[in-house]
Motif scaffolding. Sequence first.
Motif, PDB file in Angstrom:
ATOM      1  N   THR A   1      51.175  40.009  44.272  1.00 50.26           N
ATOM      2  CA  THR A   1      50.477  39.189  45.265  1.00 50.26           C
ATOM      3  C   THR A   1      48.978  39.206  45.007  1.00 50.26           C
ATOM      4  N   ASN A   2      48.353  38.055  45.054  1.00 47.26           N
ATOM      5  CA  ASN A   2      46.903  37.968  44.913  1.00 47.26           C
ATOM      6  C   ASN A   2      46.247  38.351  46.236  1.00 47.26           C
ATOM      7  N   LEU A   3      45.310  39.287  46.170  1.00 47.98           N
ATOM      8  CA  LEU A   3      44.585  39.696  47.368  1.00 47.98           C
ATOM      9  C   LEU A   3      43.140  39.211  47.366  1.00 47.98           C
ATOM     10  N   ILE A   4      42.573  39.027  46.159  1.00 50.42           N
ATOM     11  CA  ILE A   4      41.204  38.507  46.046  1.00 50.42           C
ATOM     12  C   ILE A   4      41.183  37.469  44.931  1.00 50.42           C
ATOM     13  N   LEU A   5      40.616  36.320  45.218  1.00 54.45           N
ATOM     14  CA  LEU A   5      40.433  35.273  44.223  1.00 54.45           C
ATOM     15  C   LEU A   5      38.979  34.838  44.232  1.00 54.45           C
ATOM     16  N   ASP A   6      38.324  35.016  43.089  1.00 51.80           N
ATOM     17  CA  ASP A   6      36.931  34.599  42.936  1.00 51.80           C
ATOM     18  C   ASP A   6      36.058  35.151  44.066  1.00 51.80           C
ATOM     19  N   GLY A   7      36.248  36.414  44.374  1.00 49.52           N
ATOM     20  CA  GLY A   7      35.422  37.075  45.377  1.00 49.52           C
ATOM     21  C   GLY A   7      35.850  36.859  46.819  1.00 49.52           C
ATOM     22  N   LYS A   8      36.857  36.016  47.045  1.00 44.07           N
ATOM     23  CA  LYS A   8      37.323  35.708  48.399  1.00 44.07           C
ATOM     24  C   LYS A   8      38.598  36.489  48.712  1.00 44.07           C
ATOM     25  N   ILE A   9      38.586  37.198  49.843  1.00 45.88           N
ATOM     26  CA  ILE A   9      39.758  37.956  50.258  1.00 45.88           C
ATOM     27  C   ILE A   9      40.807  37.015  50.834  1.00 45.88           C
ATOM     28  N   MET A  10      42.032  37.137  50.341  1.00 41.70           N
ATOM     29  CA  MET A  10      43.140  36.305  50.815  1.00 41.70           C
ATOM     30  C   MET A  10      43.765  36.987  52.045  1.00 41.70           C
ATOM     31  N   GLU A  11      43.219  36.663  53.208  1.00 39.17           N
ATOM     32  CA  GLU A  11      43.613  37.350  54.432  1.00 39.17           C
ATOM     33  C   GLU A  11      45.077  37.110  54.798  1.00 39.17           C
TER      34      GLU A  11
END
Length: 230
Positions: free
Chosen positions: A170-180
């Motif tokens: 699972t992606n939790l951070i993409l390009d510095g943005k947290i995937m809440e």
Amino acid sequence: MEILKIIGLSIGSIIILFTLTKIMGQREMSQLSIFDYFITITIGSIAAEMSTSLENNFMQPVVAMIVYALITLIVSYLNTKFVKLRPILSGKTLILYDNGTLFKENFRKAKIDINEFLVQCRTSGFFNLSDIKTSLLEENGKISFLPYSDKRPANPSDLNIKPKEEGIITNLILDGKIMEENLKELKLDKIWLMEMLQKQGIVKTDNIFLATYNTDGNLSAYLTNNTKSN
């Protein structure tokens, strides 16, 4: 004013095209049948025409796109309900090669020459036809290969090995943005995430290009300078 109208019509055609595509179903280009392929091209051409319809006839291409989409849905329904119609509407699988025999008539039907077939063999990892047991041309135009059992790559079951099952990453951070939303689905929160990052010497998420989490509980963070922290 004409430029503004073109902009408006272009946006409208994109919205309609996107909506119709979602209704008709999402498939990769390699999964499209011949019918799906030319319908898709036709709808795209109509959408392009709609974006430059400066006269008051932009509803005509809209109606045409809807008609094509409805036809696609009808054909899809017929394919599902009536098996005998599938070869006519969607095409059928052809045997190109089997146990050392090349089926010339099927090559002719598929409009594929032997050189093209050999290229497909090589790009699939088969440089010798004797390694292949059967080759099929699928309905979507893709050629599939069945190698002889002693020519296929070994897998764990051949070696009586039972590797541990892998879970979804699972992606939790993409390009510095947290995937809440992803954090919530995993029943985790930002406090846990920051604690895990701090253990890896990372105090800010700004320089994280990608951070992933697997079912084993491991968090991997990939920084923007391409270095990796585990």
